[in-house]
Design a protein around this motif. Structure first.
Motif, PDB file in Angstrom:
ATOM      1  N   ALA A  11      10.050  59.960  -0.388  1.00 16.80           N
ATOM      2  CA  ALA A  11      10.970  60.668  -1.289  1.00 16.80           C
ATOM      3  C   ALA A  11      12.141  61.238  -0.494  1.00 16.80           C
ATOM      4  O   ALA A  11      11.993  61.620   0.661  1.00 16.80           O
ATOM      5  CB  ALA A  11      10.229  61.787  -2.001  1.00 16.80           C
ATOM      6  N   LEU A  12      13.307  61.302  -1.129  1.00 20.53           N
ATOM      7  CA  LEU A  12      14.483  61.890  -0.495  1.00 20.53           C
ATOM      8  C   LEU A  12      14.350  63.409  -0.513  1.00 20.53           C
ATOM      9  O   LEU A  12      13.844  63.990  -1.462  1.00 20.53           O
ATOM     10  CB  LEU A  12      15.753  61.502  -1.243  1.00 20.53           C
ATOM     11  CG  LEU A  12      16.199  60.057  -1.137  1.00 20.53           C
ATOM     12  CD1 LEU A  12      17.428  59.829  -2.009  1.00 20.53           C
ATOM     13  CD2 LEU A  12      16.504  59.692   0.289  1.00 20.53           C
ATOM     14  N   ASP A  13      14.837  64.043   0.535  1.00 21.76           N
ATOM     15  CA  ASP A  13      14.911  65.491   0.607  1.00 21.76           C
ATOM     16  C   ASP A  13      16.286  65.859   0.061  1.00 21.76           C
ATOM     17  O   ASP A  13      17.303  65.587   0.698  1.00 21.76           O
ATOM     18  CB  ASP A  13      14.746  65.934   2.067  1.00 21.76           C
ATOM     19  CG  ASP A  13      14.611  67.429   2.232  1.00 21.76           C
ATOM     20  OD1 ASP A  13      14.610  68.164   1.221  1.00 21.76           O
ATOM     21  OD2 ASP A  13      14.501  67.867   3.392  1.00 21.76           O
ATOM     22  N   THR A  14      16.343  66.410  -1.140  1.00 24.32           N
ATOM     23  CA  THR A  14      17.628  66.661  -1.781  1.00 24.32           C
ATOM     24  C   THR A  14      17.871  68.149  -1.994  1.00 24.32           C
ATOM     25  O   THR A  14      16.943  68.952  -2.028  1.00 24.32           O
ATOM     26  CB  THR A  14      17.726  65.939  -3.141  1.00 24.32           C
ATOM     27  OG1 THR A  14      16.675  66.388  -3.980  1.00 24.32           O
ATOM     28  CG2 THR A  14      17.663  64.433  -2.970  1.00 24.32           C
ATOM     29  N   THR A  15      19.126  68.484  -2.152  1.00 23.86           N
ATOM     30  CA  THR A  15      19.580  69.845  -2.399  1.00 23.86           C
ATOM     31  C   THR A  15      20.873  69.774  -3.193  1.00 23.86           C
ATOM     32  O   THR A  15      21.247  68.701  -3.669  1.00 23.86           O
ATOM     33  CB  THR A  15      19.768  70.608  -1.062  1.00 23.86           C
ATOM     34  OG1 THR A  15      20.040  71.985  -1.331  1.00 23.86           O
ATOM     35  CG2 THR A  15      20.862  70.014  -0.207  1.00 23.86           C
ATOM     36  N   THR A  16      21.551  70.893  -3.317  1.00 27.10           N
ATOM     37  CA  THR A  16      22.835  70.953  -4.013  1.00 27.10           C
ATOM     38  C   THR A  16      23.935  71.182  -2.992  1.00 27.10           C
ATOM     39  O   THR A  16      23.787  71.991  -2.077  1.00 27.10           O
ATOM     40  CB  THR A  16      22.824  72.107  -5.034  1.00 27.10           C
ATOM     41  OG1 THR A  16      21.726  71.910  -5.918  1.00 27.10           O
ATOM     42  CG2 THR A  16      24.101  72.152  -5.828  1.00 27.10           C
ATOM     43  N   CYS A  17      25.053  70.477  -3.128  1.00 23.11           N
ATOM     44  CA  CYS A  17      26.190  70.633  -2.225  1.00 23.11           C
ATOM     45  C   CYS A  17      26.750  72.048  -2.338  1.00 23.11           C
ATOM     46  O   CYS A  17      27.048  72.506  -3.442  1.00 23.11           O
ATOM     47  CB  CYS A  17      27.281  69.616  -2.555  1.00 23.11           C
ATOM     48  SG  CYS A  17      28.768  69.798  -1.541  1.00 23.11           S
ATOM     49  N   PRO A  18      26.908  72.755  -1.207  1.00 22.26           N
ATOM     50  CA  PRO A  18      27.467  74.106  -1.256  1.00 22.26           C
ATOM     51  C   PRO A  18      28.922  74.145  -1.717  1.00 22.26           C
ATOM     52  O   PRO A  18      29.388  75.177  -2.173  1.00 22.26           O
ATOM     53  CB  PRO A  18      27.372  74.598   0.192  1.00 22.26           C
ATOM     54  CG  PRO A  18      26.535  73.637   0.926  1.00 22.26           C
ATOM     55  CD  PRO A  18      26.492  72.371   0.129  1.00 22.26           C
ATOM     56  N   GLU A  19      29.643  73.033  -1.614  1.00 16.58           N
ATOM     57  CA  GLU A  19      31.064  73.024  -1.987  1.00 16.58           C
ATOM     58  C   GLU A  19      31.299  72.639  -3.439  1.00 16.58           C
ATOM     59  O   GLU A  19      32.031  73.312  -4.156  1.00 16.58           O
ATOM     60  CB  GLU A  19      31.852  72.089  -1.078  1.00 16.58           C
ATOM     61  CG  GLU A  19      33.343  72.149  -1.337  1.00 16.58           C
ATOM     62  CD  GLU A  19      34.154  71.430  -0.276  1.00 16.58           C
ATOM     63  OE1 GLU A  19      35.173  70.843  -0.643  1.00 16.58           O
ATOM     64  OE2 GLU A  19      33.774  71.449   0.900  1.00 16.58           O
ATOM     65  N   CYS A  20      30.676  71.539  -3.879  1.00 17.44           N
ATOM     66  CA  CYS A  20      31.001  71.051  -5.223  1.00 17.44           C
ATOM     67  C   CYS A  20      29.833  71.095  -6.200  1.00 17.44           C
ATOM     68  O   CYS A  20      30.011  70.814  -7.378  1.00 17.44           O
ATOM     69  CB  CYS A  20      31.547  69.628  -5.145  1.00 17.44           C
ATOM     70  SG  CYS A  20      30.329  68.412  -4.607  1.00 17.44           S
ATOM     71  N   GLY A  21      28.634  71.397  -5.734  1.00 10.16           N
ATOM     72  CA  GLY A  21      27.477  71.486  -6.612  1.00 10.16           C
ATOM     73  C   GLY A  21      26.832  70.161  -6.948  1.00 10.16           C
ATOM     74  O   GLY A  21      25.871  70.120  -7.715  1.00 10.16           O
TER      75      GLY A  21
END
Length: 74
Positions: A11-21
């Motif tokens: 599985a990919l380790d994903t998050t939210t971009c701090p700049e654009c979301g």
């Protein structure tokens, strides 16, 4: 072998971009020394090609999948 470091089907380790979301992938994790002791950091790259190296404690969980933007700001 597929040429990547991740096992097939991982599985990919994903998050939210701090700049654009937008959705972003954690591509690398490392522990860096600091005056207050070791701090885990993560290298993050989003679908809009922003990238960051930031403390892992500041990563956020991605929200529900959103469609990718069709245009990028310059």
């Amino acid at each position: 072998m597929d040429g990547t470091n991740a096992p097939v089907g991982a599985a990919l380790d994903t998050t939210t971009c701090p700049e654009c979301g937008a959705l972003a992938e954690v591509t690398e994790r490392a522990v860096l020394e600091s005056t207050d002791g070791p701090v885990e950091h993560a290298r993050v790259q989003c679908v809009a090609r922003h990238w960051f190296l930031l403390p892992a404690a500041s990563l956020t969980s991605p929200s529900a999948p959103t469609p990718a933007r069709t245009s990028l700001r310059s």
